[in-house]
Design a protein around this motif. Structure first.
Motif, mmCIF file in Angstrom:
data_model
loop_
_atom_site.group_PDB
_atom_site.id
_atom_site.type_symbol
_atom_site.label_atom_id
_atom_site.label_comp_id
_atom_site.label_asym_id
_atom_site.label_seq_id
_atom_site.Cartn_x
_atom_site.Cartn_y
_atom_site.Cartn_z
ATOM 1 N N SER A 87 63.888 66.005 36.942
ATOM 2 C CA SER A 87 63.055 65.256 37.881
ATOM 3 C C SER A 87 61.751 65.954 38.207
ATOM 4 O O SER A 87 60.814 65.319 38.719
ATOM 5 N N GLY A 88 61.688 67.265 37.964
ATOM 6 C CA GLY A 88 60.530 68.030 38.407
ATOM 7 C C GLY A 88 60.642 68.336 39.892
ATOM 8 O O GLY A 88 61.411 67.711 40.626
ATOM 9 N N TYR A 89 59.859 69.322 40.333
ATOM 10 C CA TYR A 89 59.902 69.700 41.747
ATOM 11 C C TYR A 89 58.945 68.828 42.554
ATOM 12 O O TYR A 89 57.746 68.768 42.262
ATOM 13 N N HIS A 90 59.482 68.156 43.564
ATOM 14 C CA HIS A 90 58.677 67.282 44.424
ATOM 15 C C HIS A 90 59.148 67.459 45.863
ATOM 16 O O HIS A 90 60.327 67.256 46.163
ATOM 17 N N GLU A 91 58.234 67.848 46.748
ATOM 18 C CA GLU A 91 58.596 67.985 48.155
ATOM 19 C C GLU A 91 58.819 66.626 48.804
ATOM 20 O O GLU A 91 59.638 66.501 49.720
ATOM 21 N N ASN A 92 58.114 65.612 48.344
ATOM 22 C CA ASN A 92 58.288 64.265 48.869
ATOM 23 C C ASN A 92 59.233 63.503 47.937
ATOM 24 O O ASN A 92 58.915 63.275 46.770
ATOM 25 N N ASP A 95 58.101 60.876 45.472
ATOM 26 C CA ASP A 95 57.348 61.241 44.277
ATOM 27 C C ASP A 95 58.238 61.480 43.061
ATOM 28 O O ASP A 95 57.731 61.683 41.948
ATOM 29 N N VAL A 96 59.541 61.477 43.255
ATOM 30 C CA VAL A 96 60.456 61.692 42.131
ATOM 31 C C VAL A 96 60.346 60.510 41.182
ATOM 32 O O VAL A 96 60.485 59.354 41.591
ATOM 33 N N HIS A 136 64.703 71.472 45.660
ATOM 34 C CA HIS A 136 64.435 70.782 44.410
ATOM 35 C C HIS A 136 65.330 69.541 44.376
ATOM 36 O O HIS A 136 66.544 69.647 44.595
#
Length: 306
Positions: A87-92, A95-96, A136
């Motif tokens: 998924s990649g790192y996304h704080e929100n 945004d995934v 994460h």
């Protein structure tokens, strides 16, 4: 008892940074040590400044090769890759990206993992804490998927993924479930103070300044002594050439010093069918037989750190 332990990790490299020395110790002691990796790590970037650039479309294959080398260094008995997209790192969370692991309906990977649990029949499972250990989205999803899979694995009415080994196996309840703890407060403090005493500098100084809130958590429920297997952990880390800088943070403390002041890896109990005497020295403590029943006498580690 034929000891069986299953580690569930989110990405290639997590198996090397979370519980790798413990896994290597159990391998050498004759346990069956199984790894499940949920994603391919495709969203990763090259974090090692000395590594060659990798095109985004080649990152998945590159990390698969690195994972194979790390698995060989640790010595896992068997491995499974569920192949979900990183998924990649996304704080929100919004945004995934769609189609990635953290956006997958929970029961889809849980049904597959539950079948593997029935097939492997581990007495112990190691996954992540509810908050992922750090935020994460794939780590948080890893915890949720693991806990749901354990429910499905013991439910005789559960409809598991028929294409996964173990889908038709008998239900199985895991006796003990742990979350790996990479940086328990006692470890960070012990290594930080030892480095200041020996060299006047510590690789944890900036980490402590910026992330002191992370040290407020409880002490680990289990401290597995595994200093003699740190070299295997290091070899596994270094196998992830794109992710691990050999001159970076992971190798900031001399191994002889680490073995002297904190030769452990820490784990937190998420669920246990047997009594837990804290701090445990063995993740199998209290389990007497292959069915996960309790042993009559429970031991505990002699504390000598922190």
């Amino acid at each position: 008892m034929n000891r069986r332990i299953l580690f569930v990790h989110a990405h290639p490299d997590d198996e090397s940074s979370k519980g790798a020395a413990t896994a290597a110790r159990y391998v050498d002691e004759g346990a069956e040590v199984v790894l499940v990796t949920l994603t391919g790590g495709e969203a990763g970037e090259v974090l090692n400044p000395s590594a060659a650039a990798v095109a985004p479309e080649d990152m998945g294959a590159t990390r698969a090769r690195e994972l194979a080398a790390a698995v060989a260094a640790i010595g896992f008995t068997r491995t499974y890759g569920l192949g979900y997209r990183d998924s990649g790192y996304h704080e929100n969370p919004e945004d995934v990206p769609e189609g990635s692991f953290a956006r997958t309906p929970l029961d889809e990977p849980a049904r597959r993992l539950a079948a593997i649990v029935r097939h492997e029949r581990p007495q112990v499972v190691v996954t992540y804490p509810e908050d992922g250990g750090y935020p994460h989205p794939d780590h948080i999803m890893c915890h949720a998927v693991t806990m749901r899979a354990l429910e499905l694995a013991e439910d005789p009415a559960a409809d598991l993924d028929e294409d996964t080994p173990g889908a038709d196996a008998a239900p199985w309840r895991v006796a003990k479930v742990y979350a790996s703890g990479v940086f328990p407060a006692r470890r960070v403090t012990a290594l930080h103070e030892a480095m200041l005493a020996h060299t006047g500098e510590s690789p944890f100084a900036e980490w402590l300044e910026k992330r002191s809130d992370r040290l407020a958590g409880p002490d680990p429920d289990a401290l597995v002594e595994c200093g003699d297997w740190f070299e295997r952990r290091d070899a596994a880390l270094l196998a992830h050439v794109t992710q691990i800088d050999p001159d970076g943070f992971w190798f900031g403390v001399p191994r002889d010093l680490e073995r002297e002041v904190f030769p452990y890896e820490g784990f937190h109990v998420l669920r246990s069918d047997v009594e837990v005497v804290r701090p445990e020295a063995d993740l199998f403590a209290g389990i007497e037989d292959d069915d996960g029943r309790a042993a009559p006498d429970l031991g505990h580690v002699t504390e000598r750190a922190g």
